[in-house]
Design a protein around this motif. Structure first.
Motif, mmCIF file in Angstrom:
data_model
loop_
_atom_site.group_PDB
_atom_site.id
_atom_site.type_symbol
_atom_site.label_atom_id
_atom_site.label_comp_id
_atom_site.label_asym_id
_atom_site.label_seq_id
_atom_site.Cartn_x
_atom_site.Cartn_y
_atom_site.Cartn_z
ATOM 1 N N VAL A 113 13.343 -0.540 -5.496
ATOM 2 C CA VAL A 113 12.006 -0.375 -5.166
ATOM 3 C C VAL A 113 11.732 0.110 -3.666
ATOM 4 C CG1 VAL A 113 9.997 -1.917 -5.279
ATOM 5 C CG2 VAL A 113 11.442 -2.211 -6.993
ATOM 6 N N ARG A 114 12.581 -0.626 -2.826
ATOM 7 C CA ARG A 114 12.446 -0.185 -1.543
ATOM 8 C C ARG A 114 12.480 1.506 -1.281
ATOM 9 N NH1 ARG A 114 15.719 -3.259 2.954
ATOM 10 N NH2 ARG A 114 14.363 -4.923 2.288
ATOM 11 N N ARG A 115 13.471 2.006 -2.173
ATOM 12 C CA ARG A 115 13.770 3.227 -1.845
ATOM 13 C C ARG A 115 12.468 4.222 -2.345
ATOM 14 N NH1 ARG A 115 18.141 6.851 -1.045
ATOM 15 N NH2 ARG A 115 19.348 4.984 -1.157
ATOM 16 N N PHE A 116 12.050 3.561 -3.347
ATOM 17 C CA PHE A 116 10.828 4.611 -3.997
ATOM 18 C C PHE A 116 9.666 4.515 -3.230
ATOM 19 C CE2 PHE A 116 13.065 3.940 -8.080
ATOM 20 C CZ PHE A 116 12.370 5.045 -8.928
ATOM 21 N N ILE A 117 9.397 2.951 -2.353
ATOM 22 C CA ILE A 117 8.359 3.101 -1.473
ATOM 23 C C ILE A 117 8.471 4.036 -0.311
ATOM 24 C CG2 ILE A 117 7.170 1.471 0.087
ATOM 25 C CD1 ILE A 117 7.316 -0.650 -2.158
ATOM 26 N N THR A 118 9.655 3.931 0.291
ATOM 27 C CA THR A 118 10.199 4.670 1.481
ATOM 28 C C THR A 118 10.007 6.000 1.361
ATOM 29 O OG1 THR A 118 11.493 2.859 2.132
ATOM 30 C CG2 THR A 118 11.776 5.282 2.941
ATOM 31 N N ALA A 119 10.376 6.800 0.126
ATOM 32 C CA ALA A 119 10.270 7.858 -0.432
ATOM 33 C C ALA A 119 8.746 8.418 -0.582
ATOM 34 C CB ALA A 119 11.064 8.348 -1.709
ATOM 35 N N SER A 120 7.856 7.608 -1.276
ATOM 36 C CA SER A 120 6.462 7.670 -1.268
ATOM 37 C C SER A 120 5.717 8.015 0.096
ATOM 38 C CB SER A 120 5.891 6.566 -2.126
ATOM 39 O OG SER A 120 6.578 6.818 -3.482
ATOM 40 N N LEU A 121 6.319 7.030 0.969
ATOM 41 C CA LEU A 121 5.690 7.128 2.312
ATOM 42 C C LEU A 121 6.059 8.574 3.022
ATOM 43 C CD1 LEU A 121 5.920 3.527 3.201
ATOM 44 C CD2 LEU A 121 3.546 4.915 2.876
ATOM 45 N N ILE A 122 7.128 8.947 2.993
ATOM 46 C CA ILE A 122 7.888 9.948 3.456
ATOM 47 C C ILE A 122 6.993 11.268 2.879
ATOM 48 C CG2 ILE A 122 9.751 11.936 3.455
ATOM 49 C CD1 ILE A 122 11.388 9.225 3.852
ATOM 50 N N LEU A 162 -6.641 8.306 5.722
ATOM 51 C CA LEU A 162 -5.377 7.793 5.941
ATOM 52 C C LEU A 162 -4.857 6.482 5.353
ATOM 53 C CD1 LEU A 162 -2.297 8.012 7.107
ATOM 54 C CD2 LEU A 162 -3.273 7.273 9.397
ATOM 55 N N PRO A 163 -5.708 5.127 5.587
ATOM 56 C CA PRO A 163 -5.474 4.044 5.109
ATOM 57 C C PRO A 163 -5.502 4.090 3.496
ATOM 58 C CG PRO A 163 -7.302 4.056 6.746
ATOM 59 C CD PRO A 163 -7.084 5.444 6.478
ATOM 60 N N LYS A 164 -6.283 4.869 2.796
ATOM 61 C CA LYS A 164 -6.448 4.992 1.454
ATOM 62 C C LYS A 164 -5.299 5.386 0.913
ATOM 63 C CE LYS A 164 -7.817 8.620 -0.325
ATOM 64 N NZ LYS A 164 -7.179 9.955 -0.800
ATOM 65 N N ASP A 165 -4.557 6.668 1.731
ATOM 66 C CA ASP A 165 -3.355 7.216 1.177
ATOM 67 C C ASP A 165 -2.172 6.176 1.443
ATOM 68 O OD1 ASP A 165 -4.399 9.471 0.017
ATOM 69 O OD2 ASP A 165 -4.637 10.319 1.833
ATOM 70 N N ILE A 166 -2.118 5.748 2.553
ATOM 71 C CA ILE A 166 -1.044 4.657 2.787
ATOM 72 C C ILE A 166 -0.981 3.544 1.870
ATOM 73 C CG2 ILE A 166 -0.197 2.870 4.253
ATOM 74 C CD1 ILE A 166 -1.178 4.394 6.663
ATOM 75 N N ILE A 167 -2.046 3.017 1.396
ATOM 76 C CA ILE A 167 -1.996 2.059 0.383
ATOM 77 C C ILE A 167 -1.469 2.593 -1.170
ATOM 78 C CG2 ILE A 167 -3.679 0.483 -0.965
ATOM 79 C CD1 ILE A 167 -5.235 0.090 1.573
ATOM 80 N N LEU A 168 -2.155 3.826 -1.445
ATOM 81 C CA LEU A 168 -1.939 4.284 -2.503
ATOM 82 C C LEU A 168 -0.378 4.746 -2.805
ATOM 83 C CD1 LEU A 168 -5.053 6.560 -3.477
ATOM 84 C CD2 LEU A 168 -4.183 4.371 -4.540
ATOM 85 N N SER A 169 0.012 5.194 -1.637
ATOM 86 C CA SER A 169 1.400 5.554 -1.500
ATOM 87 C C SER A 169 2.365 4.385 -1.850
ATOM 88 C CB SER A 169 1.935 6.213 -0.194
ATOM 89 O OG SER A 169 1.298 7.275 -0.117
ATOM 90 N N VAL A 170 2.085 3.429 -1.117
ATOM 91 C CA VAL A 170 2.994 2.189 -1.524
ATOM 92 C C VAL A 170 2.746 1.668 -2.838
ATOM 93 C CG1 VAL A 170 3.126 -0.442 -0.839
ATOM 94 C CG2 VAL A 170 2.927 1.133 0.816
#
Length: 196
Positions: A113-122, A162-170
Motif C-alpha cells: 500500500v505504501r508503494r502505491f501511495i508513493t507512486a501516486s504522489l510521484i 494542489l491540496p485537492k490533488d494531494i488528497i486524491l493522489s493519496v
C-alpha cells in the motif's frame, strides 16, 4: 511482443470514459488558465491498477480520441486545436504519469500500500511539473499571456488545486491495491499479491 487480452482492451475503454468524466466534473471552475478537473486522479488510477503498459495505452487512446474531435477534454472540448493550448502539457503528462506509476509498482518485490501511495504522489508531481512548464512556455511563446504573466504566476495558479490533488493522489494510492489484486488475478501470468 505481448498481446492484448480482451480485459486489457475493455479496461482501456473504461479509463478513456473515466478520463472524459473526470475532465468535466468540475471544469467550470477555472483558476487562471487551468480548469479544475479529476483527470490527474484517473490517470493515477490507470497506472496503479492497469500497470505501465495498459495504463499508458489508455492515456494515449484518451489523448488521440480527444485530438480526433470527441469532446473528452475539459469543458467538453476536443479537436486538434488542443495541441496549441497552454493546458495540453497536462494531457500529455497523463501518459507518462500512468507509465511511471505502473513501473514503480511493477518493479517492487511485492507491491505494498505504501508503494502505491508513493507512486501516486510521484505521478502527481510529474503531472504538475510537465503541465505547468508546458503552460508557462506556451504562454510565453505562442499563446496570449495574461498581463504580468510570469513563471511564479503559473505555479501560483497550480497552488489552488494542489491540496485537492494531494488528497486524491493519496486516496488513489490507498484504494488501488484491492482493485489491482483483482485485475492481476484475471491475468494467468501474474504472481504478485499486495502486501499490507
Amino acid at each position: 511482443m505481448k498481446r492484448f487480452r480482451t480485459i486489457d482492451l475493455t479496461m482501456v475503454g473504461v479509463f478513456v470514459a473515466l478520463m472524459a468524466i473526470g475532465a468535466n466534473t468540475a471544469s467550470f471552475l477555472v483558476i487562471g488558465g487551468v480548469p479544475i478537473t479529476l483527470q490527474t486522479f484517473f490517470a493515477i488510477l490507470a497506472g496503479a491498477i492497469l500497470g505501465s503498459r495498459i495504463g499508458a495505452l489508455a492515456m494515449i487512446v484518451y489523448t488521440l480520441v480527444g485530438i480526433a474531435g470527441a469532446p473528452v477534454f475539459a469543458q467538453f472540448t476536443g479537436g486538434a486545436a488542443i495541441l496549441i493550448k497552454p493546458t495540453f502539457g497536462f494531457i500529455l503528462s497523463y501518459i507518462l504519469v500512468a507509465y511511471i506509476i505502473g513501473k514503480i509498482i511493477e518493479n517492487g518485490q511485492k507491491p505494498t500500500v505504501r508503494r502505491f501511495i508513493t507512486a501516486s504522489l510521484i505521478g502527481m508531481v510529474i503531472n504538475y511539473v510537465i503541465g505547468t512548464n508546458w503552460m508557462y512556455y506556451a504562454y510565453k511563446l505562442w499563446a496570449d499571456a495574461p498581463d504580468g504573466f510570469s513563471y511564479a504566476m503559473a505555479w501560483g495558479w497550480m497552488m489552488v488545486p494542489l491540496p485537492k490533488d494531494i488528497i486524491l493522489s493519496v486516496l488513489a494510492g490507498a484504494m488501488s491495491p484491492r482493485i489491482y489484486a483483482v485485475v492481476q488475478k484475471s491475468n494467468p501470468l501474474a504472481k504478485e499479491t499486495v502486501a499490507e
